[in-house]
Enzyme design. Sequence first.
Site, PDB file in Angstrom:
ATOM      1  N   PHE A 170       0.825  -1.212   0.000  1.00 15.99           N
ATOM      2  CA  PHE A 170       0.000   0.000   0.000  1.00 15.99           C
ATOM      3  C   PHE A 170       0.861   1.264   0.000  1.00 15.99           C
ATOM      4  O   PHE A 170       0.585   2.211  -0.741  1.00 15.99           O
ATOM      5  CB  PHE A 170      -0.914   0.009   1.229  1.00 15.99           C
ATOM      6  CG  PHE A 170      -2.038  -0.978   1.117  1.00 15.99           C
ATOM      7  CD1 PHE A 170      -3.112  -0.716   0.283  1.00 15.99           C
ATOM      8  CD2 PHE A 170      -2.021  -2.172   1.818  1.00 15.99           C
ATOM      9  CE1 PHE A 170      -4.166  -1.616   0.161  1.00 15.99           C
ATOM     10  CE2 PHE A 170      -3.060  -3.074   1.711  1.00 15.99           C
ATOM     11  CZ  PHE A 170      -4.123  -2.802   0.878  1.00 15.99           C
ATOM     12  N   GLU A 197     -12.094 -12.103  11.744  1.00 11.64           N
ATOM     13  CA  GLU A 197     -12.602 -12.377  10.398  1.00 11.64           C
ATOM     14  C   GLU A 197     -12.400 -13.844  10.019  1.00 11.64           C
ATOM     15  O   GLU A 197     -13.285 -14.476   9.434  1.00 11.64           O
ATOM     16  CB  GLU A 197     -11.934 -11.427   9.393  1.00 11.64           C
ATOM     17  CG  GLU A 197     -12.473 -10.012   9.569  1.00 11.64           C
ATOM     18  CD  GLU A 197     -11.779  -8.934   8.752  1.00 11.64           C
ATOM     19  OE1 GLU A 197     -12.292  -7.811   8.730  1.00 11.64           O
ATOM     20  OE2 GLU A 197     -10.734  -9.193   8.140  1.00 11.64           O
ATOM     21  N   ASP A 239       3.831  -0.063   7.501  1.00 12.41           N
ATOM     22  CA  ASP A 239       3.959  -0.874   8.718  1.00 12.41           C
ATOM     23  C   ASP A 239       5.343  -0.806   9.364  1.00 12.41           C
ATOM     24  O   ASP A 239       5.479  -1.088  10.550  1.00 12.41           O
ATOM     25  CB  ASP A 239       3.661  -2.351   8.392  1.00 12.41           C
ATOM     26  CG  ASP A 239       2.163  -2.625   8.294  1.00 12.41           C
ATOM     27  OD1 ASP A 239       1.374  -1.660   8.429  1.00 12.41           O
ATOM     28  OD2 ASP A 239       1.789  -3.785   8.064  1.00 12.41           O
ATOM     29  N   GLN A 287      -4.662   2.364   5.493  1.00 18.47           N
ATOM     30  CA  GLN A 287      -4.808   3.810   5.282  1.00 18.47           C
ATOM     31  C   GLN A 287      -3.567   4.575   5.733  1.00 18.47           C
ATOM     32  O   GLN A 287      -3.151   5.522   5.076  1.00 18.47           O
ATOM     33  CB  GLN A 287      -6.045   4.324   6.031  1.00 18.47           C
ATOM     34  CG  GLN A 287      -7.288   4.356   5.179  1.00 18.47           C
ATOM     35  CD  GLN A 287      -7.123   5.197   3.905  1.00 18.47           C
ATOM     36  OE1 GLN A 287      -6.441   6.212   3.888  1.00 18.47           O
ATOM     37  NE2 GLN A 287      -7.745   4.759   2.834  1.00 18.47           N
TER      38      GLN A 287
HETATM   39  C1  LIG Z   1      -4.270 -10.781   7.070  1.00 14.93           C
HETATM   40  C2  LIG Z   1      -4.230  -9.288   7.159  1.00 14.93           C
HETATM   41  C3  LIG Z   1      -5.423  -8.573   7.257  1.00 14.93           C
HETATM   42  C4  LIG Z   1      -5.405  -7.186   7.333  1.00 14.93           C
HETATM   43  N1  LIG Z   1      -6.594  -6.527   7.399  1.00 14.93           N
HETATM   44  C5  LIG Z   1      -6.587  -5.173   7.374  1.00 14.93           C
HETATM   45  C6  LIG Z   1      -7.801  -4.453   7.355  1.00 14.93           C
HETATM   46  O1  LIG Z   1      -8.885  -5.033   7.377  1.00 14.93           O
HETATM   47  N2  LIG Z   1      -7.749  -3.090   7.294  1.00 14.93           N
HETATM   48  C7  LIG Z   1      -6.552  -2.430   7.264  1.00 14.93           C
HETATM   49  O2  LIG Z   1      -6.537  -1.195   7.168  1.00 14.93           O
HETATM   50  N3  LIG Z   1      -5.387  -3.087   7.318  1.00 14.93           N
HETATM   51  C8  LIG Z   1      -5.364  -4.431   7.370  1.00 14.93           C
HETATM   52  N4  LIG Z   1      -4.176  -5.113   7.399  1.00 14.93           N
HETATM   53  C9  LIG Z   1      -2.928  -4.349   7.516  1.00 14.93           C
HETATM   54  C10 LIG Z   1      -2.496  -3.770   6.183  1.00 14.93           C
HETATM   55  O3  LIG Z   1      -2.604  -4.745   5.170  1.00 14.93           O
HETATM   56  C11 LIG Z   1      -1.065  -3.253   6.323  1.00 14.93           C
HETATM   57  O4  LIG Z   1      -1.064  -2.244   7.294  1.00 14.93           O
HETATM   58  C12 LIG Z   1      -0.547  -2.715   5.006  1.00 14.93           C
HETATM   59  O5  LIG Z   1      -0.489  -3.733   4.045  1.00 14.93           O
HETATM   60  C13 LIG Z   1       0.843  -2.111   5.197  1.00 14.93           C
HETATM   61  O6  LIG Z   1       1.262  -1.618   3.974  1.00 14.93           O
HETATM   62  P1  LIG Z   1       2.820  -1.571   3.629  1.00 14.93           P
HETATM   63  O7  LIG Z   1       2.922  -0.920   2.303  1.00 14.93           O
HETATM   64  O8  LIG Z   1       3.568  -0.991   4.767  1.00 14.93           O
HETATM   65  O9  LIG Z   1       3.263  -3.092   3.548  1.00 14.93           O
HETATM   66  P2  LIG Z   1       2.685  -4.271   2.662  1.00 14.93           P
HETATM   67  O10 LIG Z   1       1.365  -3.949   2.101  1.00 14.93           O
HETATM   68  O11 LIG Z   1       2.833  -5.477   3.500  1.00 14.93           O
HETATM   69  O12 LIG Z   1       3.700  -4.351   1.447  1.00 14.93           O
HETATM   70  C14 LIG Z   1       5.059  -4.642   1.637  1.00 14.93           C
HETATM   71  C15 LIG Z   1       5.646  -5.103   0.324  1.00 14.93           C
HETATM   72  O13 LIG Z   1       7.061  -5.158   0.466  1.00 14.93           O
HETATM   73  C16 LIG Z   1       7.555  -6.350  -0.104  1.00 14.93           C
HETATM   74  N5  LIG Z   1       8.791  -6.677   0.611  1.00 14.93           N
HETATM   75  C17 LIG Z   1       8.921  -6.941   1.931  1.00 14.93           C
HETATM   76  N6  LIG Z   1      10.216  -7.115   2.244  1.00 14.93           N
HETATM   77  C18 LIG Z   1      10.910  -6.963   1.097  1.00 14.93           C
HETATM   78  C19 LIG Z   1      12.296  -7.037   0.769  1.00 14.93           C
HETATM   79  N7  LIG Z   1      13.217  -7.290   1.690  1.00 14.93           N
HETATM   80  N8  LIG Z   1      12.664  -6.870  -0.532  1.00 14.93           N
HETATM   81  C20 LIG Z   1      11.711  -6.621  -1.481  1.00 14.93           C
HETATM   82  N9  LIG Z   1      10.389  -6.534  -1.212  1.00 14.93           N
HETATM   83  C21 LIG Z   1      10.017  -6.683   0.056  1.00 14.93           C
HETATM   84  C22 LIG Z   1       6.433  -7.353   0.086  1.00 14.93           C
HETATM   85  O14 LIG Z   1       6.519  -8.387  -0.896  1.00 14.93           O
HETATM   86  C23 LIG Z   1       5.191  -6.494  -0.077  1.00 14.93           C
HETATM   87  O15 LIG Z   1       4.744  -6.472  -1.416  1.00 14.93           O
HETATM   88  C24 LIG Z   1      -4.163  -6.497   7.329  1.00 14.93           C
HETATM   89  C25 LIG Z   1      -2.963  -7.209   7.234  1.00 14.93           C
HETATM   90  C26 LIG Z   1      -3.004  -8.599   7.148  1.00 14.93           C
HETATM   91  C27 LIG Z   1      -1.706  -9.353   7.037  1.00 14.93           C
END
Ligand SMILES: Cc1cc2nc3c(=O)[nH]c(=O)nc-3n(C[C@H](O)[C@H](O)[C@H](O)COP(=O)(O)OP(=O)(O)OC[C@H]3O[C@@H](n4cnc5c(N)ncnc54)[C@H](O)[C@@H]3O)c2cc1C
Length: 415
Positions: free
Chosen positions: A14, A171, A300, A317
């Site tokens: 995200f 869920e 995150d 979000q």
């Molecule tokens: C099962 C589940 C249910 C959830 N439900 C909700 C919900 O209902 N509502 C809500 O708001 N949030 C929810 N969340 C939380 C939300 O999905 C996260 O807060 C959000 O995805 C964080 O976004 P991000 O971009 O930080 O990381 P992510 O979306 O996790 O993306 C990280 C990306 O980095 C890549 N990556 C990681 N490490 C490396 C590396 N070393 N080298 C290259 N690529 C790498 C991964 O492949 C991934 O594509 C949920 C999470 C989970 C796991």
Amino acid sequence: MAALPQVVIVGGGFAGLAAARRLKKVPCEVTIVDRHNHHVFQPLLYQVATAGLSPGDIASPIRWILRKQPRLRVLLANVEHIDSAARQLILDRGERLRYDYLIVAPGATHSYFGHDEWQATAPGLKTLDDALAMRHRLLLAFEEAEREPNPVLQRRLLSFVIIGGGPTGVEMAGALGEIARQVLRTEFDNVDPAISRILLIEAGPSLLPSFPEQLRESARVALLRLGIVVRTGQAVTKVEKGAVWIGDERIEAHTIIWAAGVAAAPIGKDLGPNLDRAGRVIVEPDLSVPGHPGVFVAGDLASFTHQTGKPLPGVAQVAKQQGKHAAANIARLIAGRQTLPFRYLDPGNMATIGRNAAIADFGFTQVSGYLGWLLWLFVHILFLIGFRNRLSVMMQWAASYLTYQRSVRLITRDP
Ligand SMILES: Cc1cc2nc3c(=O)[nH]c(=O)nc-3n(C[C@H](O)[C@H](O)[C@H](O)COP(=O)(O)OP(=O)(O)OC[C@H]3O[C@@H](n4cnc5c(N)ncnc54)[C@H](O)[C@@H]3O)c2cc1C
């Protein structure tokens, strides 16, 4: 002509996608590196794990999502380390990738609170692979119970324990309750799936701690209606094959699901020393990392305190808004201007328990039951990426609602 600044984004989640989109018209070259070739809509992973949706409904190739963006390259690679002194990333084949500005958004992983050995028995849900493996385990348990002549052993095979009473645990429990009590009800000859025992265990005093009391209660009641046993204020002290322990009490559990702890992605360590207890990087108000010039953290992995003084939760979000803001600050730096502090606009919080049951907290108002569920459906369809995915999910949910079925009940791995 001077070379354009190189902006590298780690992670196509995200935060990473929001950052890449914000940089579309900025004079820079962008490289987005992800170890998967797709973006996953994690809030619906549990639907894949419980056979409601297919992987392709909730995931899209990053290359395709960003295909219209000039000066953007997508790289399928794992980032092993960040060498911020040299302004380089070290990738899985040892190659180095130079950056002028870096947005680190690799998300989080599971935390087993120092018991990593529990992972094999109690897997968590984070990737499509995790969801497919979980679907396999859940569906197989019912098939094994069908083959088992002994009723005592049948009950054992149909014992499910979910550890963690946050949105994911709730869920999962709700969806599993529906599978056992509604979806599979009439399809087996030798076993009644309704005998399944589904237990949701939460160490804290209540389920869904981020929601107001009234909504938590409504979720608890909805779970009870589905026959889910809820135990709060009780921490699992041991996990072993076939059982979990709460202190001296051994609870039979053929299938165990981990929905409890979250830990920062390991590459955050390279951005120390300012890390919080979960290993997340404590960022400055503008999302930059002290002592690491040109580096911003979003999503995150970022530990950020909200303007109200509370730490921001790890939700989609926050990740989206931070990714966009980090990119906007890089655009400002490229234009020779000062960065701005991040301010979070909280759009609210939702969770679903199952058919006709969800809760939504918008701060100024709270909704539960059928209306909450309609809102939950609408918001999740709206935020999915790509028209095809939205249409497909909408049609599948409509079909499931009318038929009480889950269309992707496929055991695709060799038992
Ligand atoms: C099962 C589940 C249910 C959830 N439900 C909700 C919900 O209902 N509502 C809500 O708001 N949030 C929810 N969340 C939380 C939300 O999905 C996260 O807060 C959000 O995805 C964080 O976004 P991000 O971009 O930080 O990381 P992510 O979306 O996790 O993306 C990280 C990306 O980095 C890549 N990556 C990681 N490490 C490396 C590396 N070393 N080298 C290259 N690529 C790498 C991964 O492949 C991934 O594509 C949920 C999470 C989970 C796991």
